[in-house]
Write a protein that holds these residues in place. Structure first.
Motif, PDB file in Angstrom:
ATOM      1  N   UNK A  19      19.187  13.197  -9.490  1.00 19.70           N
ATOM      2  CA  UNK A  19      18.483  13.514 -10.447  1.00 19.70           C
ATOM      3  C   UNK A  19      17.074  13.535  -9.937  1.00 19.70           C
ATOM      4  N   UNK A  20      16.548  12.338  -9.275  1.00 18.96           N
ATOM      5  CA  UNK A  20      15.069  12.461  -8.655  1.00 18.96           C
ATOM      6  C   UNK A  20      15.044  13.581  -7.476  1.00 18.96           C
ATOM      7  N   UNK A  21      16.130  13.818  -7.010  1.00 22.58           N
ATOM      8  CA  UNK A  21      16.226  14.912  -5.856  1.00 22.58           C
ATOM      9  C   UNK A  21      15.937  16.202  -6.630  1.00 22.58           C
ATOM     10  N   UNK A  22      16.471  16.429  -7.723  1.00 22.09           N
ATOM     11  CA  UNK A  22      16.290  17.540  -8.568  1.00 22.09           C
ATOM     12  C   UNK A  22      14.943  17.761  -8.891  1.00 22.09           C
ATOM     13  N   UNK A  23      14.301  16.967  -9.252  1.00 22.69           N
ATOM     14  CA  UNK A  23      12.773  16.798  -9.649  1.00 22.69           C
ATOM     15  C   UNK A  23      12.023  16.994  -8.757  1.00 22.69           C
ATOM     16  N   UNK A  24      12.185  16.585  -7.595  1.00 21.37           N
ATOM     17  CA  UNK A  24      11.411  16.798  -6.354  1.00 21.37           C
ATOM     18  C   UNK A  24      11.476  18.088  -5.935  1.00 21.37           C
ATOM     19  N   UNK A  25      12.652  18.663  -5.849  1.00 27.64           N
ATOM     20  CA  UNK A  25      12.890  19.970  -5.319  1.00 27.64           C
ATOM     21  C   UNK A  25      12.100  20.691  -6.273  1.00 27.64           C
ATOM     22  N   UNK A  26      12.324  20.833  -7.851  1.00 23.70           N
ATOM     23  CA  UNK A  26      11.532  21.585  -8.611  1.00 23.70           C
ATOM     24  C   UNK A  26       9.999  21.565  -8.209  1.00 23.70           C
ATOM     25  N   UNK A  27       9.335  20.288  -7.840  1.00 26.29           N
ATOM     26  CA  UNK A  27       7.978  20.015  -7.559  1.00 26.29           C
ATOM     27  C   UNK A  27       7.767  20.875  -6.303  1.00 26.29           C
ATOM     28  N   UNK A  48      15.286   9.013 -21.024  1.00 21.01           N
ATOM     29  CA  UNK A  48      15.615   8.067 -19.760  1.00 21.01           C
ATOM     30  C   UNK A  48      15.345   9.384 -18.650  1.00 21.01           C
ATOM     31  N   UNK A  49      15.988  10.419 -18.719  1.00 24.78           N
ATOM     32  CA  UNK A  49      15.853  11.505 -17.853  1.00 24.78           C
ATOM     33  C   UNK A  49      14.592  11.782 -17.412  1.00 24.78           C
ATOM     34  N   UNK A  50      13.579  12.007 -18.391  1.00 28.28           N
ATOM     35  CA  UNK A  50      12.195  12.577 -18.329  1.00 28.28           C
ATOM     36  C   UNK A  50      11.425  11.273 -17.455  1.00 28.28           C
ATOM     37  N   UNK A  51      11.609  10.032 -18.018  1.00 27.18           N
ATOM     38  CA  UNK A  51      11.195   8.829 -17.275  1.00 27.18           C
ATOM     39  C   UNK A  51      11.626   8.827 -15.583  1.00 27.18           C
ATOM     40  N   UNK A  52      12.783   9.029 -15.211  1.00 26.95           N
ATOM     41  CA  UNK A  52      13.097   8.770 -14.011  1.00 26.95           C
ATOM     42  C   UNK A  52      12.670  10.088 -13.330  1.00 26.95           C
ATOM     43  N   UNK A  53      12.519  11.284 -13.899  1.00 26.00           N
ATOM     44  CA  UNK A  53      11.756  12.508 -13.258  1.00 26.00           C
ATOM     45  C   UNK A  53      10.153  12.180 -13.025  1.00 26.00           C
ATOM     46  N   UNK A  54       9.685  11.738 -13.987  1.00 27.29           N
ATOM     47  CA  UNK A  54       8.113  11.426 -13.947  1.00 27.29           C
ATOM     48  C   UNK A  54       7.913  10.368 -12.740  1.00 27.29           C
ATOM     49  N   UNK A  55       8.626   9.191 -12.695  1.00 29.55           N
ATOM     50  CA  UNK A  55       8.686   8.536 -11.752  1.00 29.55           C
ATOM     51  C   UNK A  55       9.073   9.109 -10.332  1.00 29.55           C
ATOM     52  N   UNK A  56       9.750   9.829 -10.141  1.00 29.84           N
ATOM     53  CA  UNK A  56      10.040  10.506  -8.790  1.00 29.84           C
ATOM     54  C   UNK A  56       8.980  11.644  -8.374  1.00 29.84           C
ATOM     55  N   UNK A  57       8.138  11.994  -9.113  1.00 27.95           N
ATOM     56  CA  UNK A  57       7.189  12.903  -8.758  1.00 27.95           C
ATOM     57  C   UNK A  57       5.723  12.817  -8.865  1.00 27.95           C
ATOM     58  N   UNK A  58       4.806  13.357  -8.505  1.00 33.44           N
ATOM     59  CA  UNK A  58       3.412  13.196  -8.833  1.00 33.44           C
ATOM     60  C   UNK A  58       2.570  14.356  -9.430  1.00 33.44           C
ATOM     61  N   UNK A  59       3.161  15.312  -9.311  1.00 34.28           N
ATOM     62  CA  UNK A  59       2.170  16.384 -10.097  1.00 34.28           C
ATOM     63  C   UNK A  59       3.423  17.103 -11.101  1.00 34.28           C
ATOM     64  N   UNK A  60       4.545  17.006 -11.002  1.00 29.45           N
ATOM     65  CA  UNK A  60       5.296  17.758 -11.910  1.00 29.45           C
ATOM     66  C   UNK A  60       5.162  17.357 -13.486  1.00 29.45           C
TER      67      UNK A  60
END
Length: 305
Positions: A19-27, A48-60
């Protein structure tokens, strides 16, 4: 013209690492936002999904498309979203709707009330959410909710996203939202031929007209978003559309002109997006996760990222 931006709608992952990799890829690919649905199936739960994605990225930006209002009390949801908005540095796009899928209500043992009842509850929820975020406390008495001087603390304004395919829902969005999302209609509570028939360009133009009328002077301040569930990057646009039409309630011409479909080469799809921004005002496009990487060159060209 309002600048383009794009979101990908992600649903599930094998684990938190993926899930973190998906978020970083989108960013990394230039997408503005990662949005998640709120259905009771194999999708990951949104908070929970949004929290993990926010934690894994910086601008997304991270957001919901859409939270189902009837699952949660609005004050509790307002608190959760306010914390996520604060923790993410202001990267939340909060979408909430009245719920459209009847089987979700069946799973929870909730009545699938008439659209007007569900939208009435949502309208009261929006008032509670906004009051909490603006004032830090809520004192509200309505037909569906009563909240008495519930304490909190002021938070930065959370962008509110509302949308749908019917006039009542879009009228509420026009009056209250920052981002207005446009979809097909789902009056029956399931994906059916009537939903498909509501995807014509004429139907989307009518919906934009409802929003323009209800929003009045604030229409120019709204960001108009379009969810496009059918995206195919192919060299044979006409043939692909003809094949889809064989199994659809729409004609090939209706599919070619509909904002619910993006089909063709990168050049053809890019031209469609620019034309639809001019015609409907849609500048914020939501694409399926499965097409995220294939559509990245189009995203890069239209956003300049």
């Amino acid at each position: 013209m309002t600048p383009f931006r794009f979101a990908t709608q992600a649903r599930t992952a094998a684990d938190a690492r993926q899930w973190r990799e998906k978020a970083r890829k989108a960013e990394d690919l230039g997408y503005s936002s990662l949005l998640v649905p709120d259905h009771l199936n194999d999708h990951w739960a949104p908070l929970v999904s949004l929290t993990i994605a926010a934690e894994a990225t910086s601008t997304l930006k991270v957001g919901s498309l859409m939270f189902n209002n009837d699952y949660r009390h609005p004050l509790q949801l307002a608190r959760e979203i306010a914390v996520l908005e604060n923790a993410s540095g202001g990267r939340v796009e909060f979408g909430i709707g009245a719920g459209w899928k009847d089987e979700d209500f069946t799973h929870l043992g909730l009545p699938f009330d008439a659209p007007g009842v569900r939208i009435g509850r949502l309208a009261e929820s929006v008032r509670i959410l906004k009051q909490f975020w603006a004032d830090g406390e809520v004192d509200f008495a309505g037909e569906h909710y009563t909240v008495r001087a519930a304490p909190g603390r002021p938070y930065a304004k959370v962008p509110l996203m509302l949308g749908g395919g019917g006039r009542r829902m879009l009228t509420l969005a026009a009056r209250e939202a920052d981002i207005v999302g446009f979809n097909a209609t789902a009056a029956s509570g399931t994906v059916d031929a009537d939903m498909i028939r509501s995807m014509t360009a004429a139907a989307y133009a009518e919906r934009v007209g409802w929003v323009r009328e209800a929003a009045g002077e604030r229409f120019a301040e709204l960001e108009l978003q379009c969810l496009t569930p059918i995206c195919q990057l192919v060299p044979d646009r006409a043939e692909t559309i003809e094949n889809i039409a064989k199994y659809s309630a729409l004609t090939p011409d209706e599919i070619a002109e509909s904002p619910a479909f993006l089909i063709g080469s990168a050049e053809e799809i890019g031209a469609d997006l620019e034309e639809r921004r001019e015609k409907f005002g849609f500048s914020y496009w939501v694409l399926p996760e499965a097409e995220m990487e294939r559509f990245a060159p189009i995203v890069e060209r239209l956003t300049g990222r």
